[in-house]
Write a protein that holds these residues in place. Structure first.
Motif, short mmCIF file in Angstrom:
data_model
loop_
_atom_site.label_atom_id
_atom_site.label_comp_id
_atom_site.label_asym_id
_atom_site.label_seq_id
_atom_site.Cartn_x
_atom_site.Cartn_y
_atom_site.Cartn_z
N GLU A 279 0.80 -1.05 0.03
CA GLU A 279 -0.12 0.18 0.11
C GLU A 279 0.93 1.39 0.11
N SER A 280 1.91 1.07 0.78
CA SER A 280 2.78 2.58 0.83
C SER A 280 3.47 2.56 -0.34
N GLN A 281 3.51 1.85 -1.25
CA GLN A 281 4.20 2.07 -2.55
C GLN A 281 3.20 2.15 -3.71
N SER A 282 2.00 2.06 -3.37
CA SER A 282 0.87 2.37 -4.47
C SER A 282 0.10 3.52 -4.00
N THR A 283 -1.23 3.12 -3.15
CA THR A 283 -2.03 4.40 -2.85
C THR A 283 -1.60 5.06 -1.64
N SER A 284 -0.55 4.73 -0.95
CA SER A 284 -0.12 5.52 0.15
C SER A 284 -1.09 5.53 1.39
N ASN A 285 -2.27 5.86 1.16
CA ASN A 285 -3.29 5.35 2.18
C ASN A 285 -4.81 6.00 1.67
N PRO A 286 -5.86 5.12 2.09
CA PRO A 286 -7.22 5.38 1.72
C PRO A 286 -7.47 6.73 1.87
N THR A 287 -8.50 7.33 1.54
CA THR A 287 -8.87 8.81 1.51
C THR A 287 -9.19 9.09 3.01
N SER A 288 -8.40 10.20 3.47
CA SER A 288 -8.49 10.69 5.03
C SER A 288 -10.07 10.71 5.23
N ILE A 289 -10.85 11.50 4.81
CA ILE A 289 -12.16 11.90 5.16
C ILE A 289 -13.11 10.83 5.08
N ALA A 290 -12.83 9.70 3.87
CA ALA A 290 -13.57 8.40 4.05
C ALA A 290 -13.18 7.63 5.16
N GLN A 291 -12.04 7.71 5.45
CA GLN A 291 -11.59 6.79 7.06
C GLN A 291 -12.66 7.44 7.95
N TYR A 292 -12.79 8.86 8.04
CA TYR A 292 -13.60 9.38 9.24
C TYR A 292 -15.13 8.85 9.05
N ALA A 293 -15.45 8.88 7.92
CA ALA A 293 -17.02 8.37 7.47
C ALA A 293 -17.00 6.73 7.98
N ALA A 294 -15.92 6.10 7.79
CA ALA A 294 -15.87 4.53 7.92
C ALA A 294 -15.81 4.35 9.52
N LEU A 295 -15.21 5.09 10.03
CA LEU A 295 -14.87 5.22 11.48
C LEU A 295 -16.38 5.42 12.18
N GLU A 296 -17.21 6.19 11.82
CA GLU A 296 -18.50 6.62 12.40
C GLU A 296 -19.46 5.40 11.84
N ALA A 297 -19.36 4.88 10.71
CA ALA A 297 -20.24 3.70 10.04
C ALA A 297 -19.85 2.45 11.41
N LEU A 298 -18.44 2.33 11.75
CA LEU A 298 -18.45 1.17 12.66
C LEU A 298 -18.75 1.39 13.87
N ARG A 299 -18.57 2.63 14.32
CA ARG A 299 -18.86 3.02 16.02
C ARG A 299 -20.25 3.33 15.97
N GLY A 300 -20.88 3.73 14.93
CA GLY A 300 -22.23 4.26 15.06
C GLY A 300 -23.50 3.24 15.15
N PRO A 301 -24.61 3.66 15.03
CA PRO A 301 -25.82 2.67 14.97
C PRO A 301 -25.91 1.92 13.67
N MET A 302 -26.44 0.67 14.08
CA MET A 302 -26.50 -0.14 12.68
C MET A 302 -27.93 -0.07 12.23
N ASP A 303 -28.75 0.66 12.48
CA ASP A 303 -30.10 0.66 12.26
C ASP A 303 -30.45 0.43 10.74
N SER A 304 -29.50 1.56 10.05
CA SER A 304 -29.78 1.54 8.64
C SER A 304 -29.51 0.20 7.97
N VAL A 305 -28.42 -0.71 8.44
CA VAL A 305 -28.04 -1.91 8.04
C VAL A 305 -29.33 -2.98 8.17
N LYS A 306 -29.93 -2.56 9.42
CA LYS A 306 -31.35 -3.71 9.50
C LYS A 306 -32.41 -3.26 8.54
N SER A 307 -32.41 -1.86 8.31
CA SER A 307 -33.74 -1.74 7.50
C SER A 307 -33.05 -2.21 5.81
N MET A 308 -32.09 -1.91 5.48
CA MET A 308 -31.68 -2.39 4.35
C MET A 308 -32.02 -3.83 4.04
#
Ligand SMILES: Cc1ncc(COP(=O)(O)O)c(C=O)c1O
Length: 408
Positions: A279-308
């Motif tokens: 990764e360090s020699q190709s993408t460097s890192n996944p997009t910073s703000i997408a990582q913060y979004a993912a952090l919320e997805a994993l720490r936040g409520p899972m209600d939307s997963v249930k409704s989907m």
């Protein structure tokens, strides 16, 4: 224009005067993408296409996740991050995986990737030497063969049976293992069939891999879309599994975040370190703000997963009943993901000799977009995604009935 200059002898292809590397010429553009593009062409011409092609949720990313990205943007979290991902996200992936599946991973055993595909790609590149074999079941996700080929490996395909719900069986896997086998990939729930490997079978698959000294790469990208009594499962919860296991996971499907490109791998630390090096020699890192979004997805409520899941569940029943009502069409009941994989081989005939020809006819005559089974190593089938509204499913089923009820 691409011409094959000396292609047969060398495997090389010339694009005009440009000679491309063998690595690129031996792989294909994703066939699902090709179908999507064709459907887009029809739509651009004004056709009312019922699109059963997409391999992504039709739901928007939940608001609390989007807000987390906006907040990160406003707080200027827009710089490089550590290659393996921001520390709280690595921790959150471990915590979420433990809470959801009962595994026990530490941050040193996780890397954040640019989608689950990137996790699979880097895992294969980290473990496969030229000529090493990688086993997976057919019908398979379109990218497995090409990822393996890109890593100079040899794809080995184990066919599964429609009457067995397309389930990968440990016995079959064991028969396919040779001294060159390095990895077995298990994808449950499966794209394109929706097959879910039962827990006891998964344990047997792991036992075979462990006894034979090969890696099990478990692709969990659809983990949370399982129906009936089934509950999300990870082989990572199996006692003693961690030393021979790589898990590829993703926010794409679970949280309707396909465009954000956040996935992860869980594996023994030395494998993770190798993947981070790539990764360090190709993408460097996944997009910073997408990582913060993912952090919320994993720490936040899972209600939307249930409704989907509740919505997919209704659609699954409707589309399955509709397909099974078509003359000469059979369809195994998918246990997970958001695809159905009907067998249309009884309808193949000289004018429509293959499923690819049938997909073309369906698009041209009925404006219905589907993906041919050949793309997944399973001729005689079509893949339909029900990540589309119930209303479009009804319309699509009407058109399919009109097509399949014409004289064979
Ligand atoms: C079986 C399977 N694995 C992995 C992926 C990768 O998804 P992503 O890279 O968006 O996380 C997909 C996407 O369609 C998939 O179907």
């Amino acid at each position: 224009m691409v011409t094959a200059a000396g292609g047969a002898a060398t495997g090389r292809t010339m694009a005009g005067e440009i000679q491309l590397a063998d690595r690129v010429t031996r792989i294909n553009v994703s066939p699902t993408m090709a179908v999507l593009q064709e459907a887009e062409r029809f739509k651009a011409r004004g056709a009312d296409v019922v699109d059963f092609g997409p391999g992504e949720p039709d739901f928007p990313t939940p608001n609390h996740i989007k807000r987390a990205a906006v907040k990160a943007l406003e707080e200027n979290k827009t710089k490089y991050t550590p290659t393996a991902g921001i520390a709280p996200l690595r921790q959150a992936i471990c915590d979420w995986h433990t809470a959801q599946f009962g595994s026990a991973y530490q941050p040193a055993e996780v890397t954040v990737t640019v989608g689950g595909k990137h996790a699979i790609y880097n895992a294969v590149c980290s473990l496969v030497n030229p000529g090493d074999e990688v086993i997976f079941a057919a019908p398979y996700w379109v990218s497995y063969p090409d990822i393996v080929k890109c890593a100079d490996g040899k794809p080995v395909v184990v066919p599964t049976q429609e009457h067995d719900g397309f389930c990968l069986r440990a016995e079959q896997l064991e028969r396919a293992i040779t001294p060159r086998t390095r990895i077995a990939i298990a994808n449950s729930p499966n794209n394109p069939t929706g097959a879910v490997i039962p827990r006891d079978e998964f344990a047997k698959i792991f036992e075979v891999c462990s006894r034979k000294g090969i890696w099990l790469l478990s692709d969990e990208c659809y983990s949370h879309f399982v129906y009936g009594d089934a509950k999300p499962y990870s082989v990572g919860s199996l006692p003693g599994a961690k030393p021979r296991l790589i898990i590829a996971g993703s926010c794409s499907k679970t949280f309707a975040m396909t465009g954000w490109r956040i996935g992860y791998a869980l594996a023994p630390a030395p494998v993770i370190e190798a993947m981070i090096k790539l990764e360090s020699q190709s993408t460097s890192n996944p997009t910073s703000i997408a990582q913060y979004a993912a952090l919320e997805a994993l720490r936040g409520p899972m209600d939307s997963v249930k409704s989907m899941l509740a919505e997919y569940s209704k659609r699954r029943e409707r589309i399955l009943a509709g397909l099974r009502a078509l003359p000469g069409v059979t369809c195994a009941a998918p246990q997970g993901a958001f695809y159905v994989f009907p067998n249309i081989s009884a309808h193949l005939r000289p004018l429509i000799p293959t499923d690819t020809a049938m997909a073309k006819q369906l698009l041209e005559r009925e404006n219905v977009a589907v993906v041919p089974g050949e793309a997944f190593g399973a001729p005689g089938h079509l893949r339909l995604s029900y990540a589309t509204s119930m209303e479009r499913i009804e319309e699509g089923l009407r058109r399919l009935a009109s097509f399949f009820n014409q004289k064979m």
